[in-house]
Scaffold this motif. Structure first.
Motif, short mmCIF file in Angstrom:
data_model
loop_
_atom_site.label_atom_id
_atom_site.label_comp_id
_atom_site.label_asym_id
_atom_site.label_seq_id
_atom_site.Cartn_x
_atom_site.Cartn_y
_atom_site.Cartn_z
N SER A 57 0.84 -1.21 0.00
CA SER A 57 0.00 0.00 0.00
C SER A 57 0.87 1.25 0.00
O SER A 57 1.66 1.45 0.93
CB SER A 57 -0.89 0.02 1.24
N GLY A 71 0.13 11.88 -3.78
CA GLY A 71 -0.96 11.23 -4.51
C GLY A 71 -1.96 10.61 -3.56
O GLY A 71 -1.73 10.56 -2.36
N ASN A 72 -3.06 10.15 -4.11
CA ASN A 72 -4.05 9.48 -3.28
C ASN A 72 -3.49 8.15 -2.79
O ASN A 72 -2.71 7.51 -3.48
CB ASN A 72 -5.31 9.19 -4.11
N PRO A 73 -3.90 7.74 -1.58
CA PRO A 73 -3.41 6.43 -1.12
C PRO A 73 -4.00 5.31 -1.97
O PRO A 73 -5.15 5.38 -2.39
CB PRO A 73 -3.94 6.35 0.31
N GLU A 74 -3.19 4.32 -2.24
CA GLU A 74 -3.64 3.18 -3.06
C GLU A 74 -3.39 1.91 -2.27
O GLU A 74 -2.24 1.58 -1.97
CB GLU A 74 -2.82 3.10 -4.36
N SER A 75 -4.46 1.21 -1.96
CA SER A 75 -4.32 0.01 -1.12
C SER A 75 -3.54 -1.09 -1.83
O SER A 75 -2.86 -1.88 -1.20
CB SER A 75 -5.69 -0.51 -0.75
N LYS B 594 -2.41 5.91 -13.75
CA LYS B 594 -1.59 4.70 -13.94
C LYS B 594 -0.86 4.68 -15.29
O LYS B 594 -0.13 3.76 -15.59
CB LYS B 594 -2.49 3.44 -13.87
N GLN B 601 0.49 14.01 -9.67
CA GLN B 601 -0.95 13.73 -9.67
C GLN B 601 -1.74 14.91 -10.21
O GLN B 601 -2.71 14.74 -10.96
CB GLN B 601 -1.41 13.40 -8.24
N TYR B 652 -9.88 7.73 5.19
CA TYR B 652 -9.96 8.20 3.82
C TYR B 652 -10.84 7.28 2.98
O TYR B 652 -10.86 6.07 3.17
CB TYR B 652 -8.53 8.22 3.23
N ASP B 654 -11.95 7.38 -1.34
CA ASP B 654 -11.76 8.15 -2.56
C ASP B 654 -13.13 8.49 -3.16
O ASP B 654 -13.67 7.75 -3.98
CB ASP B 654 -10.91 7.33 -3.54
N ILE B 744 -13.53 -0.82 -3.72
CA ILE B 744 -12.08 -1.02 -3.79
C ILE B 744 -11.29 0.20 -3.30
O ILE B 744 -10.18 0.09 -2.80
CB ILE B 744 -11.67 -1.43 -5.22
N LYS B 745 -11.90 1.38 -3.42
CA LYS B 745 -11.25 2.58 -2.87
C LYS B 745 -12.13 3.17 -1.77
O LYS B 745 -12.26 4.39 -1.64
CB LYS B 745 -10.97 3.58 -3.98
N VAL B 749 -11.39 -0.47 3.08
CA VAL B 749 -10.10 -0.92 2.54
C VAL B 749 -8.98 -0.05 3.09
O VAL B 749 -7.94 -0.54 3.53
CB VAL B 749 -10.13 -0.89 0.99
N TYR B 750 -9.22 1.25 3.11
CA TYR B 750 -8.16 2.13 3.61
C TYR B 750 -7.95 1.98 5.11
O TYR B 750 -6.82 2.02 5.59
CB TYR B 750 -8.46 3.59 3.24
N THR B 753 -5.86 -1.15 5.35
CA THR B 753 -4.45 -1.10 4.95
C THR B 753 -3.66 0.01 5.63
O THR B 753 -2.45 -0.09 5.75
CB THR B 753 -4.32 -0.92 3.42
N ARG B 754 -4.34 1.05 6.08
CA ARG B 754 -3.60 2.18 6.67
C ARG B 754 -3.65 2.19 8.19
O ARG B 754 -2.88 2.90 8.82
CB ARG B 754 -4.14 3.51 6.14
#
Lengths: 153, 1115
Positions: A57, A71-75, B594, B601, B652, B654, B744-745, B749-750, B753-754
């Motif tokens: 992540s 940037g935005n966080p990406e899991s 991507k 960004q 967070y 998105d 997924i965002k 999920v955050y 993972t965070r």
């Protein structure tokens, strides 16, 4: 030995670096703190890397003057990184070091073991394994070294 | 006479004191396929006189009290459960034979549309067999078709059964809406108990091939229900095995049993069992003589093979039946799905819902499988060949059925006319044979497939291209497959893009795997815009990491191939749909990020804003959506930049991604909401009452309780909705909440993972771990103690170790509890009340949200409102986490540590052993560290100040609107000194955006020369905002101003609506509408030339709108 550490957590990046430094005499390490900076380093690097240590992540871009909050966080930035490596045909071995394990009932869909299985299947040319990083123990170091040993020696 | 030696079965029965023990011994001592023999003897034995299995015929739906697996079937193998059920059903075969006959009559009457007669058959079944889930389900569904009240149908069942049936009845209201099964499948993971999940999936979905549940467990559980329900679970299990062609003994034994009681399907190819049907019907069809099929066979048969042919026929002819019976409706729906043009999605959903309503009928199981074969690209997606379903479910032995079942057609020689010969000719077509000339279109199809099968791809392509295959989606797909196989990837890509456009909604049907693989292979050498576009469409079906990144790489490589640096530099005409779709869909924010075309960004986001602006200014693509997206991205950019600080928050989601992902579904719900009259309809009070009663009273088993709790949690909000309009609002909220929380965002999920993974434990306990006092793993604390106190006795060490273990365990479990319960998300029925992040929508929320909307709000308002509600909830959740940290966690950590310290001191005094100072100081350090580490963790849950209190300067508004228009070259001088509330920000941005874009559009100057001035003054208790821009008007200004005044004055709601549509949602009407509906003002817009070089637009904003003019502004 040229290694890229793609990791946005400074504490973890330092811990990995210290460990690698203690094991390699001739070590050159590059750091990247986001998905895109890691990938650009791979693309831009003329000599290439012998190994990439990758976090799962991360943000999509680095913090910079232009992007003050990054940037935005990406899991699943790590998985995206592996996807691009696979699609580009890059062969540099990648080891995922993550603080991700399989606890919690709602996490069963994305447990580390399941993710590892999937990564092996989708990125067999580059992915060499994943390690659960726990600052409180040394077991991650042993596992990392075992994987590096398989790749390098 | 010599006495007969007792058999194994005799021994089991003699040595058993109860039916349960006999069954257990039978399972332990006999092979599974001997169980039916055992049961045939045992059920006649006196030991089983009072067994529930002897009284199965008397158990009815009113007796159903539990949903657990019967004790004697727990932990039994699949084979054991199967043969046990087989044995029981075999014992009752005479009883079931009559039921099977009556069921057939019921289905026939239903399909004929003779609903009253069908109801009479159900009554007869009830009289003979009592109530069952099968019966009650069909009764309720039939009542719905007949338009009668279903409520009285629930009287004869237990409360638990009622729970399922009410749910069934409730969903029937949605028969003509979205797919009922789809939404339920997505919620299956709510059930944590596997048994509950299995039975819930079966009850609500039946044998839907997409429903993943343990078929054998369900069969076992059905022994709690009626014999009819056991039979149905057994029947579907066997049918599924037959579809899969498992070839196992169970399949053969099960099918033989079904055939023996007169089951209607899977009659084997045996001429004596073959149902007679006019062979001319098939001959006409296989000769492509569709008119004859349609005209001459008016009295249609409900055999699924016939239904299949009729639906294909009317689809190819593009005609439909004038429905005189239910079966006609079914054929019409199927034809829409086969044709994949207009009504494709709605017909698929409605017919799917009808199949769902009658899901315990094997006829509708067949129809549903046929339906699926028309939407999936891969016919083997569920482990069996979907394309064979119609033949297998038919009782008519056509050459196709004969071939599928026996691998040859010769048994039918002489029984069919041209059909047999045509079929045989295709089978006999050799790998080197010349392609026959003048084939009819059906022969083209099958010879084409034969050619592909032989690897003669170019011959197949030539054959398809020489013939008109436009009416047949199967052939189009075959053609695309042949192109792929022949290496003509670009042609295949272009053809796929056309197909997706021509057959909107049928994407999955055409998305064959071969094309995807070819597209991936071509990424590095992309030369056509169709390649990224195709990858994007595949991503709509399956958005995995490889696909997303492949699309991004293809996008970038295409841009580079064109010699450009960004996609917005592409030149294209408005009718170049492939490029338009590429820009609109493929070049979205996430793919651009991507693509590796951008090092920052902000550059990627700016590019997306530019694309939105480019397309919307040329009025191509979904303009409303593009403008809204541009506004949201611009808003975020300007606000983030204004904040000028890096947040420490780890909370967070998105929201931009959530919006893009849910927008289509959200818009659909919104349109339903708007089109639905704001009148109340029936309140489902009785159902809510049942839930409450069950929650209070059902304590029979933990399994029941979990089921009831989950279901009521999931549905209570929905059920309490009093009217259809609110239900649509609820759906709007639900789709956003689902993605926001679990996407997924999304937040979960955050958080995972965070926060939850690794980081939380490491941060909170890091110093304690470093001091060697706390560990997640077993540590040798005794060795540490010896280091501090080298001379202490073993007893003391043991005592200290025990105290430490308790301390360590308490600390770890407290932190884990905080992580696994508090920092979790609950929404849409998932999660529990212990979770801090609660996004469940209750009736109160719904009423509050609904009451803050006017009668006909814009979609933007709805979005903003829900977004606002989410932010509010997030803020409450963070507050709750803070409270937990400040009170419970902080105090408990201190208490646990203090307890340990005092225990250590007590041991020291009891044994008169001095404790090392260093050790005590370490513990004190750890105690202190908890508090400092908690402060860090608290910082992760700090979000911006309360949303309602946020206020912005007017510069922010012009910055956002300017960013949307990429107008940094326009000179904007604003003297307006205003403050704008959070609520008014978005509408005001929309107004300024529209004013600015009108100025750009109508001024004779280009961007670089355009000068814009904005000022605001107070006039008669309102704020008048005026925008002037440089222009040049060569005409009579007075006359033109009169025309403009007429255009803007006296706009009522109706004329506003008309004008809005005329203008396409931009311009004066849009501004007036925003003023009226979103800012609560009068909607006054004035347009006038001040002189030949200055144009002025002014609007009047009410003081209640949330816009405030600063006091020092001149009025």
């Amino acid at each position: 030995m040229r290694i890229l550490i793609a990791e946005d957590d400074k504490y973890k990046a330092d811990a990995i670096f210290s460990f690698l430094e203690s094991r390699f005499e001739d070590l050159s390490v590059d750091f990247a703190r986001s998905f895109s900076s890691a990938l650009f380093k791979v693309i831009d690097s003329a000599e290439g890397f012998d190994l990439i240590v990758l976090d799962m992540s991360m943000p999509s871009f680095d913090v910079s003057e232009k992007d003050p909050s990054g940037g935005n966080p990406e899991s699943y930035a790590g998985e995206d990184f592996l996807s691009q490596m696979t699609l580009m045909g890059h062969k540099t071995p990648v080891i995922v070091v993550t603080q991700y394990d399989s606890f919690g009932t709602d996490e069963k869909q994305i447990s580390l073991s399941k993710l590892t299985e999937k990564l092996y299947k989708d990125h067999r040319d580059v992915f060499r394994g994943s390690i659960y990083f726990n600052a409180a123990t040394n077991s991650w170091k042993n596992k990392l070294w075992t994987l590096i040993d398989e790749i390098v020696f | 006479m010599k006495k007969r030696k007792p058999s194994a079965i005799d021994k089991i029965l003699r040595s058993s004191s109860s039916p349960e023990s006999a069954i257990n011994k039978a399972f332990n001592n006999l092979s599974p396929n001997k169980i039916p023999v055992f049961l045939s003897v045992a059920l006649k034995n006196y030991l089983f006189e009072r067994s529930c299995y002897r009284g199965l015929v008397d158990i009815e739906a009113k007796d159903i009290k539990t949903i657990g697996v019967p004790r004697e079937l727990v932990d039994r193998s699949d084979d054991q459960i199967f043969y046990f059920s087989f044995g029981i059903l075999f014992f009752y075969r005479d009883y079931l034979e009559n039921f099977v006959r009556l069921e057939r009559v019921f289905e026939d009457e239903l399909l004929l549309g003779s609903y009253n007669k069908a109801e009479e058959v159900l009554d007869e079944i009830e009289k003979n067999y009592g109530s069952s889930f099968w019966l009650e389900n069909n009764k309720i569904s039939l009542s719905k078709l007949m338009g009668t009240d279903v409520n009285h149908k629930y009287s004869n069942v237990s409360d638990l059964a009622k729970l399922f049936l009410k749910q069934h009845g409730f969903n029937l209201d949605e028969l003509d809406g979205e797919s009922i099964t789809k939404s339920f499948i997505s919620q299956l993971d709510v059930f944590e108990n596997q048994v509950v999940r299995d039975i819930a999936a079966y009850r609500f979905l039946g044998y839907n091939p997409e429903a993943d549940f343990d078929r054998y467990k369900v069969l076992a559980i059905e022994f709690n229900s009626s014999l009819i329900d056991v039979y149905k679970a057994f029947e579907f299990l066997v049918l599924e095995m037959c579809l899969k062609g498992t070839g196992c003994d169970k399949e053969y034994d099960g099918l033989s049993f079904l055939n023996s009681i007169g089951h209607r399907y899977y009659g084997l190819v045996d001429t004596s069992a073959c149902k007679y049907f006019d062979s001319r019907f098939f001959d006409s069809y296989t000769s492509s003589n569709y008119e004859s099929v349609f005209d001459e066979f008016g009295n249609i048969d409900d055999d699924l093979g016939v239904v299949y042919i009729l639906s294909k026929t009317v689809s190819y002819m593009d005609v439909r039946y004038i429905p005189s019976c239910f079966l006609h409706r079914i054929i019409n729906y199927l034809a829409d799905v086969v044709r994949k043009k207009n009504n494709f999605e709605s017909s698929f959903n409605v017919l799917g819902n009808i199949c769902w309503a009658f899901r315990f009928s094997s006829y509708f199981y067949g129809v549903y499988n046929f339906l699926l074969s028309e939407v999936k690209a891969d016919g083997f997606v569920f482990g069996y060949d979907l394309s064979s379903v119609s033949a297998k479910f038919s009782n008519i032995n056509t050459p196709l059925k004969c071939y599928l079942v026996q691998g040859e057609v010769s048994p039918l020689e002489g029984m069919f006319g041209s059909t047999y010969n045509n079929f045989n000719n295709v089978l006999l077509f050799g790998s080197t044979d010349d392609v026959p000339k003048e084939l009819d279109i059906r022969q083209v199809k099958y010879i084409g497939r034969r050619l592909v099968g032989y690897g003669r791809y170019q011959d197949a392509i030539d054959l398809y291209e020489e013939n008109d295959i436009s009416h047949d989606c199967e052939m189009k797909r075959d053609y695309m497959f042949a192109l792929c196989k022949n290496g003509k990837t670009l042609n295949a890509l272009k053809f796929f893009v056309e197909l997706v456009r021509d057959h909107e909604g049928a994407l999955e049907y055409f998305a064959i795997n071969d094309l995807y693989e070819r597209a991936i292979d071509e990424i590095s050498s992309v030369k056509a815009v169709e390649l990224p576009l195709v990858l994007y469409w595949y991503g709509v079906i399956n958005n995995n990491s490889i696909n997303k990144n492949a699309t991004a790489m293809a996008l970038a490589n295409y841009v580079r191939y064109k010699g450009l640096s960004v996609p917005s530099d592409l030149s294209f005409s408005d009718d170049d749909l492939n490029v338009v779709e590429f820009l609109e869909h493929v070049c979205n924010r996430d793919i651009l990020v991507k693509s590796m075309l951008f090092r920052y960004q902000v550059d990627a986001f700016d590019e997306r804003i530019k694309i939105c602006n480019l397309l919307s200014s040329r009025k191509i693509g979904n303009t409303d959506k593009l403008v809204f997206e541009s506004k949201e991205l611009s808003k975020r950019k300007v606000l983030d930049s204004a904040a000028k600080q890096v947040s420490s928050s780890k909370v967070y989601a998105d929201i931009d991604f959530v919006r893009t992902k849910t927008w289509d579904e959200f818009s659909e719900c919104y349109n339903d909401y708007i089109s639905c009259a704001p009148l109340d309809d029936i309140y489902e009070k009785s159902l809510a009452e049942i839930y409450l009663n069950l929650e209070k009273g059902s304590k029979e088993s933990s399994v029941n309780n979990e089921f009831v709790n989950i279901l009521s949690n999931q549905l209570s909000a929905y059920l309490s909705i009093p009217d259809k309009r609110s239900k649509y609002l609820f759906s709007m909220i639900k789709c956003v909440v689902e993605e926001y929380c679990f996407g997924i965002k999304g937040l979960n999920v955050y958080l995972s993972t965070r926060v939850r993974h690794g980081t939380l434990l490491t941060t909170l306990l890091g110093p304690a771990i470093d001091e060697g006092v706390v560990s997640e793993e077993a540590i040798d604390f005794e060795a540490e103690l010896v280091r501090f106190m080298p001379n202490v006795s073993k007893d003391v060490l043991d005592e200290l170790s025990t105290a430490h273990n308790i301390f360590n365990k308490d600390i770890i479990s407290l932190v884990r509890g905080f992580r696994d319960e508090t920092i979790q998300v609950t929404a849409n029925g998932k999660g529990t009340v212990d979770n801090a992040f609660n996004f469940n929508v209750d009736a109160k929320d719904l009423y509050r949200l609904r009451s803050s909307l006017n009668e006909y709000p814009s979609i933007n308002e709805c979005w903003e409102l829900i977004n606002h509600w989410l932010e509010e909830r997030l803020s409450q959740a963070c507050k709750r986490v803070h409270e937990e940290i400040e009170h419970r966690i902080s105090e408990d950590l201190a208490k646990i540590t203090d307890r340990f310290i005092s225990r250590v001191e007590k041991i020291s005094s009891e044994y008169s052993v001095p404790i090392s100072r260093e050790f005590i100081s370490r513990l004190a350090k750890v105690r202190k560290s908890f508090s400092s580490q908690l402060s860090i963790v608290k910082g992760w849950f700090v979000i911006d100040s309360a949303i309602d209190e946020r206020e912005y300067t007017f510069d922010i508004v012009t910055d956002i609107a300017g960013t949307m228009l990429m107008s940094n070259s326009i000179e904007i001088v604003s003297t307006a000194q205003m403050r704008v509330s959070h609520k008014a920000l978005s509408p005001l941005v929309d107004i300024v955006y529209n004013l600015l874009s009108n100025a750009m559009k109508h001024s004779v100057y280009d961007k670089k020369q355009l000068r814009v001035g904005i000022e605001a003054v107070m006039d008669s208790g309102s704020i008048v905002l005026s925008m002037t821009n440089s222009t040049f008007f060569d005409g009579d200004i007075v006359q033109e101003n009169v025309r403009l005044r007429k255009y803007t004055e006296g706009m009522n709601d109706r004329s506003l609506q008309d004008l809005l549509q005329k203008e396409g949602g931009s311009g004066v009407a849009k501004i007036s509408s925003i003023l009226k509906h979103e800012l609560g003002s009068k909607g006054v817009v004035k347009l006038a030339y001040l002189d030949s070089e200055t144009f002025c637009s002014s609007i009047t904003i009410s003081l209640e709108s949330g816009v405030i003019l600063n006091e020092n502004t001149n009025s």
